[in-house]
Enzyme design. Structure first.
Site, PDB file in Angstrom:
ATOM      1  N   LYS A 123      -7.635   0.632  -5.420  1.00 16.42           N
ATOM      2  CA  LYS A 123      -9.213  -0.050  -4.253  1.00 16.42           C
ATOM      3  C   LYS A 123     -10.629   0.690  -4.800  1.00 16.42           C
ATOM      4  CE  LYS A 123      -7.052  -1.307  -0.021  1.00 16.42           C
ATOM      5  NZ  LYS A 123      -7.087  -2.975  -0.297  1.00 16.42           N
ATOM      6  N   GLY A 168      -5.799  -3.041   8.942  1.00 16.46           N
ATOM      7  CA  GLY A 168      -5.146  -2.104   9.280  1.00 16.46           C
ATOM      8  C   GLY A 168      -4.697  -1.969  11.109  1.00 16.46           C
ATOM      9  N   GLY A 222      -3.201  -7.543   8.345  1.00 15.71           N
ATOM     10  CA  GLY A 222      -2.467  -7.650   9.850  1.00 15.71           C
ATOM     11  C   GLY A 222      -1.218  -8.489   9.419  1.00 15.71           C
ATOM     12  N   ARG A 263      -6.094 -20.281   6.365  1.00 13.66           N
ATOM     13  CA  ARG A 263      -6.514 -21.827   6.824  1.00 13.66           C
ATOM     14  C   ARG A 263      -7.942 -22.839   6.737  1.00 13.66           C
ATOM     15  NH1 ARG A 263      -3.338 -24.804  10.085  1.00 13.66           N
ATOM     16  NH2 ARG A 263      -1.345 -23.738  11.131  1.00 13.66           N
ATOM     17  N   GLY A 300      -0.118  -3.589   3.731  1.00 12.95           N
ATOM     18  CA  GLY A 300      -0.764  -2.264   4.176  1.00 12.95           C
ATOM     19  C   GLY A 300      -0.496  -1.216   4.957  1.00 12.95           C
ATOM     20  N   SER A 301      -0.764  -1.202   5.608  1.00 13.87           N
ATOM     21  CA  SER A 301      -0.348  -0.185   7.443  1.00 13.87           C
ATOM     22  C   SER A 301       1.549  -0.398   7.619  1.00 13.87           C
ATOM     23  CB  SER A 301      -0.789  -0.249   8.338  1.00 13.87           C
ATOM     24  OG  SER A 301      -2.340  -0.460   7.581  1.00 13.87           O
ATOM     25  N   ASP A 318       0.292  -1.234   0.356  1.00 14.13           N
ATOM     26  CA  ASP A 318       0.019  -0.461   0.218  1.00 14.13           C
ATOM     27  C   ASP A 318       0.709   1.162  -0.102  1.00 14.13           C
ATOM     28  OD1 ASP A 318      -2.432  -1.455  -0.044  1.00 14.13           O
ATOM     29  OD2 ASP A 318      -3.073  -0.654   1.670  1.00 14.13           O
TER      30      ASP A 318
END
Lengths: 294, 195
Positions: free
Chosen positions: A81, A153, A214, A165, A235-236, A24
């Site tokens: 996005k 996030g 995550g 999983r 992402g973050s 990102d």
């Protein structure tokens, strides 16, 4: 004579991203850092998911100025996005020439019932999934690539692990089923029957499935690869860390060499603080992005 | 049985492994330099050339692959692999491995929305290939020692130079294994020549 926007061309694009990291970014400078670190693509955004979470309100497609700036800054593919079900945001991104659209629950959904009919577009789409039902419904709508939803996030890997999983375990269950059990399984999980037959035959999804939502450390990225992800979205995690450049490189290498633990320990040294992160039980039900679609 | 490696740092590795096995050769994923000693030929797969180059440098593959080629062992690059093999890249100061004397342009057919399938003929290998071009490069200029094997809209999309073969398209994304089969025969010939 030639054909653009075919299923093979759209799914093939995602195949080329395998084993890679998609990062990102919110401006040209970050995009260049990501490219130099070895990202296989960048996701152009107005805000990274943790900032979207902090800001609250309605999150929409990024200002096209940002997307355009990123498109012009790098030679690797650029993703962007669009809100779930927002036909016009998706068409706008397609018209701008982005290489992949993420119909994403990170943004506030524009349609709380229907996703886009992604087969209509020349540009390929990636969508989030938590289980085989969601995965196959998105493929049925024309998604050419999947990713786990995780919980965006948060810097907390637990939801991405659960979703990866879940998908893998349902595929194994399906592979072991006799053919006469498949229709009922399709009914229970709300999956397109023909697609389940194909997955049962091949033992895997017909499109690439990345991990997202995550991932905050090189070990997180390697864990998701170990669990069967084809690649990772971060992402973050990168630009919220102390040293994005070093962090980005370490995540790229840990993804390629996810079973080389000595290397991952070297890569993880002195990276500085990773993003702070959120514990799942502290997130209110209405703030859980993964529950925004199914 | 001959063994063909696929450089497995990033990209469409699985598809090449499947094609190699379908052609009756042994396929291995190459992640470490030492593995080059165990293989008779190598495929540089499609993916992102900038990513692969960074990982090639990090793990000492750069001179190792050049040396592999100098020993006459065949190298086949598809899409990003073709870019890695070129001696010159349009608009960039430095090229990568420089195995083939040619100048290439990246993303030369346009962005992803311009990616396409088309039917083309490939010299020595066969006719009517359904080829898949994804954000594909093409060869702008080929040196005298480079033989052009295929063109699309007058642009060079497949070429050969000694033990080196390259295509701008992705033969591994279809069930038509003729290009990989041709590479397997190149590898067999190179083993006979050095035996």
């Amino acid at each position: 004579m030639s054909n653009t926007g075919t299923e093979r061309v759209k799914r093939g694009m995602a195949e080329m991203q395998k084993g890679g990291v998609i990062m990102d970014v919110v401006n040209a400078e970050q995009a260049k850092i990501a490219e130099a670190a070895g990202a296989v693509a960048v996701m152009a955004l107005e805000r990274v998911p943790s900032d979207i979470r902090a800001a609250g309100g309605v999150a929409r497609m990024a200002d096209p100025t940002i997307t355009e700036e990123v498109l012009n800054a790098v030679s690797i593919p650029v993703m962007a996005k669009a809100r779930i079900g927002h036909i016009v945001e998706a068409r706008v991104l397609e018209a701008m020439g982005v290489d992949y659209i993420d119909e994403s629950e990170v943004l506030t959904p524009a349609d709380d019932i229907y996703h886009l009919n992604k087969s209509d577009y020349t540009v390929p789409f990636v969508c989030g999934c938590r289980n085989l039902g969601e995965a196959t419904r998105r493929i049925g709508e024309g998604a050419s690539m999947l990713r786990t939803k995780g919980e965006p996030g948060t810097g907390n890997i637990v939801e991405a692990v659960r979703h990866m999983r879940e998908v893998q375990s349902e595929i194994r269950k399906l592979s072991a089923m006799s053919k006469d059990e498949v229709m009922t399984f399709a009914k229970v999980i709300g999956a397109p029957f023909e697609l389940l037959l194909q997955i049962r035959e091949e033992g895997r999804l017909p499109v690439v499935n990345f991990a997202a939502g995550g991932i905050a450390t090189p070990s997180d990225a390697a864990l998701m690869m170990e669990l069967g992800a084809d690649g990772v979205f971060v992402g973050s995690g990168i630009f919220k860390s102390d040293n994005p450049e070093k962090f980005a490189k370490a995540i790229v290498e840990a993804t390629t060499h996810y079973q080389d633990y000595a290397l991952i320990s070297e890569l993880s040294k002195g990276l500085g603080t990773a993003m702070k992160g959120l514990e799942m039980s502290t997130i209110a039900a209405h703030d859980r992005m993964q529950d925004r679609s199914e | 049985m001959i063994t063909i490696g696929v450089l497995a740092l990033q990209g469409a590795v699985r598809e090449h492994i499947r094609s190699i096995e379908a052609c009756g050769a042994k396929a291995v994923e190459v992640k470490r330099v030492e593995q080059l000693d165990e293989i008779d030929g190598i495929i540089l797969p499609g993916g992102e050339s900038t990513t692969m180059r960074r990982l090639i440098d990090s793990y000492g593959f750069f001179t190792a692959i050049q040396e592999f080629g100098r020993q006459g062992k065949p190298v086949f690059g598809t899409c990003a692999g073709l870019i890695l093999m070129a001696s010159e890249i349009d608009g960039q100061e430095n090229a990568h491995l420089g195995l083939m004397n040619m100048k290439v342009a990246r993303n030369a057919f346009g962005r992803q929305v311009a990616s396409f399938e088309a039917e083309i003929d490939v010299k020595y290998i066969g006719e009517a290939f359904n080829t898949v071009f994804i954000r594909a490069p093409y060869v702008l200029e080929a040196g005298p020692e480079v033989e052009v094997l295929a063109t699309y809209q007058d642009r060079i999309v497949a070429a050969k130079q000694g033990p080196y073969l390259c295509t701008a398209f992705h033969p591994e994304l279809t069930d038509d294994n003729r290009v990989i089969a041709h590479f397997v025969t190149m590898v067999e010939a190179s083993i006979k020549a050095t035996a």
